[in-house]
Write a protein that holds these residues in place. Structure first.
Motif, PDB file in Angstrom:
ATOM      1  N   TYR A 147      12.905   6.128  -6.896  1.00 43.79           N
ATOM      2  CA  TYR A 147      13.327   5.660  -5.574  1.00 43.79           C
ATOM      3  C   TYR A 147      12.733   4.300  -5.210  1.00 43.79           C
ATOM      4  O   TYR A 147      13.447   3.369  -4.836  1.00 43.79           O
ATOM      5  N   GLY A 148      11.400   4.199  -5.335  1.00 44.17           N
ATOM      6  CA  GLY A 148      10.729   2.954  -4.966  1.00 44.17           C
ATOM      7  C   GLY A 148      11.179   1.784  -5.816  1.00 44.17           C
ATOM      8  O   GLY A 148      11.362   0.669  -5.319  1.00 44.17           O
TER       9      GLY A 148
ATOM     10  N   VAL B 137       0.879  -1.169   0.000  1.00 48.36           N
ATOM     11  CA  VAL B 137       0.000   0.000   0.000  1.00 48.36           C
ATOM     12  C   VAL B 137       0.913   1.214   0.000  1.00 48.36           C
ATOM     13  O   VAL B 137       1.867   1.274   0.749  1.00 48.36           O
ATOM     14  N   LYS B 138       0.626   2.146  -0.859  1.00 43.49           N
ATOM     15  CA  LYS B 138       1.463   3.346  -0.929  1.00 43.49           C
ATOM     16  C   LYS B 138       0.638   4.532  -0.451  1.00 43.49           C
ATOM     17  O   LYS B 138      -0.580   4.507  -0.468  1.00 43.49           O
TER      18      LYS B 138
ATOM     19  N   ARG C  27       4.744   8.857  -8.007  1.00 50.14           N
ATOM     20  CA  ARG C  27       5.790   8.172  -7.254  1.00 50.14           C
ATOM     21  C   ARG C  27       5.245   6.902  -6.619  1.00 50.14           C
ATOM     22  O   ARG C  27       5.958   5.908  -6.482  1.00 50.14           O
ATOM     23  N   CYS C  28       3.982   6.942  -6.218  1.00 45.28           N
ATOM     24  CA  CYS C  28       3.366   5.739  -5.659  1.00 45.28           C
ATOM     25  C   CYS C  28       2.891   4.802  -6.759  1.00 45.28           C
ATOM     26  O   CYS C  28       3.082   3.596  -6.683  1.00 45.28           O
TER      27      CYS C  28
ATOM     28  N   LEU D 166       4.763   1.986  -8.621  1.00 48.79           N
ATOM     29  CA  LEU D 166       5.022   0.721  -7.929  1.00 48.79           C
ATOM     30  C   LEU D 166       3.833  -0.233  -8.002  1.00 48.79           C
ATOM     31  O   LEU D 166       3.845  -1.276  -7.344  1.00 48.79           O
TER      32      LEU D 166
ATOM     33  N   ARG E 299      14.091   1.491  -7.318  1.00 46.05           N
ATOM     34  CA  ARG E 299      15.455   1.136  -6.912  1.00 46.05           C
ATOM     35  C   ARG E 299      15.438   0.293  -5.643  1.00 46.05           C
ATOM     36  O   ARG E 299      16.214  -0.641  -5.502  1.00 46.05           O
ATOM     37  N   CYS E 300      14.535   0.656  -4.715  1.00 45.45           N
ATOM     38  CA  CYS E 300      14.439  -0.130  -3.488  1.00 45.45           C
ATOM     39  C   CYS E 300      14.079  -1.572  -3.801  1.00 45.45           C
ATOM     40  O   CYS E 300      14.466  -2.487  -3.094  1.00 45.45           O
TER      41      CYS E 300
END
Ligand SMILES: Nc1ncnc2c1ncn2[C@@H]1O[C@H](COP(=O)(O)OP(=O)(O)OP(=O)(O)O)[C@@H](O)[C@H]1O
Ligand SMILES: [Mg+2]
Lengths: 288, 370
Positions: free
Chosen positions: B103-104, B82-83, B151-152, B155, B106-107
């Motif tokens: 970022y996400g 959940v983002k 950004r969310c 993912l 890459r994580c």
């Protein structure tokens, strides 16, 4: 009319500041530069030239001491950062508001005591007949007394202790300005603790880290009492050389040159550090 | 099309207390896949706490949270799919737009080339294809908003949580972003849980709205249901505008109830909950402005038809707002009653000071026991 008054008040406000800068910082340094370029050729006969500087580079013991002071100061800076960061993080992000104030105060307490007394405190702890040595003997871990003073470790411990506060305060104030939701967003988007630290918290705290490191490095490289008292004769701190030139040898010219060299050296190290971390001086000052 | 029976998120009897504050009180709900679910409630009612429990930043004291059928109570926040879009967006200022979105990924250890593809793809979808290299502070408020969603969404979350994301924007932009968010939700076809205390946001965007008050869900339903069939006085008062009286029931008149208000009016109202049919019961009465008809008083002998409420009053002032214009009418008991009217700008328009009759049917008069 209104404008004139404004300008006048501005001038009045800035006058003490400008005076302070010129009288206490600018003039002495100009004097130092002039002095350092002077060379005694005969009693009361002086010549201008770079002889004092050349002498420094020709005598390995001088520049070795400077390099040693620089590298030890860097080590102290790194240690202060490594120890100070978790403390600053705790103060800014984990402690509640009440505890935060108390912790800040606790950090400031060492400042109430003079440098000298603090150094003697360490001497009391570390010397052959000191607290730690006696305690270890009492526990039976040591068979005889042990001297823990007059070595590099003692100097470094003492210096880290003296300067760490100047690392914690700018770090804590930068971290305090960081929105908690930024850290949460770091986790929410899938980051592990180490990723959040490396990619979000540290970059955010970079201005604070830079300014803390600059202050600590400058303070350490320019410190005199702690290295002398805890390191003894073989501490070989560069400020000792300067003191020596000024006071013992009464050679003000070369003392001034050494002083300028120390200033130039630390400035270059700071400049390199800023370049390497991609920070600007203005940035580090405004963000903390 | 999402499978209409699939449930993305299920909360069962979750409660949370902070010290002696009961922030979330035994809340249960489930949200079908692909829907836009809003939680609407006044400040401090526990909305943020609820959503933070779903994201994993708070642990519920009791209850169960399931995402796509699997319990997530023991799953760390960074492992839940959940983002969340934070109230102040929490974009990372030290990274540019591209890095923020990447970022996400890459994580998760996605390959470089795929990251590039997916970031550019999501930037296209939010209609900001060229901003990748910009710094966050170079974006406008609305653009930041969209980047935070992107950004969310890059993912592919099971559920997207939005905590008053429009709160920081100015009014004009809020209006525009409302529609935009709804379109984004449609485009990404993901379940959105949207927190707000602005009812117009909730009503415009949502498939389902939960009304929250003091840690509890008062009612869950479609915007229409909440507006037209509120189940409690709180919901009736909170959703939409209404005129409100408190009073006591006098007698039942067929299906309706005769109620004497505290300031002495007699009104007919429909009981909207089960408890209010008894006599001498304390009740609250609500009537929405658009159901009140305003007529000029011509003939004193006009009589009330059965099932109608009729009040006389004097126009106190007119609130012109285009199609949503309103009259404030002072009743004989000195209360200001709001009624929707049409102001055309012609001679026919009402003027302040005119005597008017307010007429509305008892069917539209909601009555709740208190
Ligand atoms: N960390 C906390 N510690 C103590 N109390 C808290 C904490 N977080 C929230 N509360 C309390 O829980 C209640 C609900 O807070 P919450 O933030 O969920 O409200 P909200 O509905 O999001 O309000 P708003 O619309 O103002 O954001 C409040 O009474 C608040 O004071
Ligand atoms: Mg909130």
């Amino acid at each position: 009319m209104q404008k004139d008054i404004k300008r006048l008040s501005l001038i009045l406000l800035f006058a003490p500041f400008a005076l302070w800068i010129t009288l206490l910082i600018l003039l002495p340094h100009i004097g130092m530069v002039v002095l350092s370029l002077r060379e005694k050729v005969a009693p009361r006969v002086y010549e201008y030239g770079f002889a004092n500087y050349i002498e420094f580079f020709n005598e390995p013991i001088y520049w070795n001491t400077l390099i040693r002071t620089g590298s030890m100061s860097l080590l102290v800076t790194v240690l202060a950062l490594i120890i100070g960061f978790p403390i600053a993080y705790y103060i800014a992000k984990i402690a509640g508001p009440r505890l935060r104030g108390a912790l800040f105060l606790l950090c400031l307490i060492p400042l109430w005591v003079s440098d000298l007394i603090r150094a003697f405190g360490w001497i009391l702890l570390l010397r052959e007949t000191g607290v730690i040595s006696s305690f270890l003997q009492w526990l039976g871990i040591l068979s005889g007394p042990i001297e823990m003073l007059y070595n590099d470790v003692a100097v470094i411990i003492g210096l880290v202790y003296t300067v760490i506060l100047f690392m914690i305060v700018p770090l804590a104030s930068t971290l305090d300005g960081m929105d908690n939701s930024m850290i949460e967003a770091g986790y929410n988007l899938g980051g592990r603790g180490i990723t959040v630290l490396r990619r979000i918290i540290i970059p955010y705290a970079m201005p604070g880290i830079a300014s803390g490191c600059i202050i600590v490095f400058m303070l350490t490289a320019g410190s005199y009492l702690t290295p002398i008292l805890l390191g003894g004769k073989n501490s070989s701190w560069f400020t000792e050389q300067i003191y020596d030139q000024f006071i013992t040898r009464y050679n003000w010219e070369s003392g001034a040159a050494f002083g300028m060299l120390l200033l130039a050296f630390t400035s270059i190290v700071v400049w390199l550090g800023l370049k390497l971390t991609g920070q600007t001086l203005a940035n580090t000052v405004t963000k903390t | 099309m999402p499978d209409s029976t699939a449930i993305d998120l299920e909360c069962i009897n979750i409660s949370k207390t902070f010290g002696d504050v009961l922030a979330v009180d035994n809340v249960s709900f489930d949200i079908p896949s692909g829907s836009f679910f809003s939680i609407l409630g006044p400040s401090g009612c526990g909305k943020t706490t609820l959503i933070r429990m779903i994201a994993g930043f708070e642990q519920p004291d009791s209850g169960e949270i399931r995402i796509k059928g699997a319990s997530v109570l023991n799953t760390a926040p960074n492992k839940r799919n959940v983002k969340m879009v934070f109230q102040h967006l929490a974009l990372f200022p030290m990274m540019n737009v591209y890095e923020n979105i990447a970022y996400g990924l890459r994580c998760r250890g996605v390959a470089k080339q795929e990251i590039d593809e997916r970031v550019n793809n999501v930037l296209d979808r939010i209609a900001l294809p060229d901003v990748g290299e910009r710094e966050i502070h170079q974006l406008s408020g609305g653009q930041k908003q969209r980047i935070a969603v992107a950004r969310c969404m890059v993912l592919d979350p099971d559920v997207l949580l939005l905590d008053e994301p429009l709160g920081a924007l100015d009014l004009k932009l809020r209006e525009a972003m409302k529609i935009e968010l709804k379109l984004l939700q449609h485009q990404f076809d993901t379940t959105f849980i949207y927190i707000t205390h602005d009812q117009s946001e909730a009503l415009v965007m949502s498939d389902q709205v939960a009304i929250m008050n003091q840690g509890r869900f008062e009612q869950v339903g479609t915007p229409q249901e909440l507006y037209h069939n509120p189940q409690s006085a709180f919901v009736a008062g909170f959703v939409g505008d209404s005129n409100r009286w408190s009073g006591t029931t006098v007698e039942s008149a067929g299906e309706a109830l005769k109620v004497k208000t505290d300031d002495g009016l007699e009104l007919l109202a429909m009981p909207s909950d089960s408890g209010s049919t008894d006599r001498s019961q304390k009740v609250s009465i609500f009537i929405r402005p658009e159901f009140i008809q305003v007529e000029r008083t011509r003939d004193e002998s006009e009589h009330t038809q059965p099932g109608q409420n009729r009040l006389t009053g004097v126009v106190d002032s007119l609130l012109f707002n285009g199609a949503n214009s309103r009259a404030l009418v002072r009743s004989p008991t000195d209360q200001l009653i709001e009624a929707d009217i049409v102001l055309t700008g012609g001679f026919e328009d009402l003027k302040p000071g005119e005597d008017v009759q307010l007429i509305w049917s008892c069917e539209q008069t909601m009555c709740f026991s208190v």
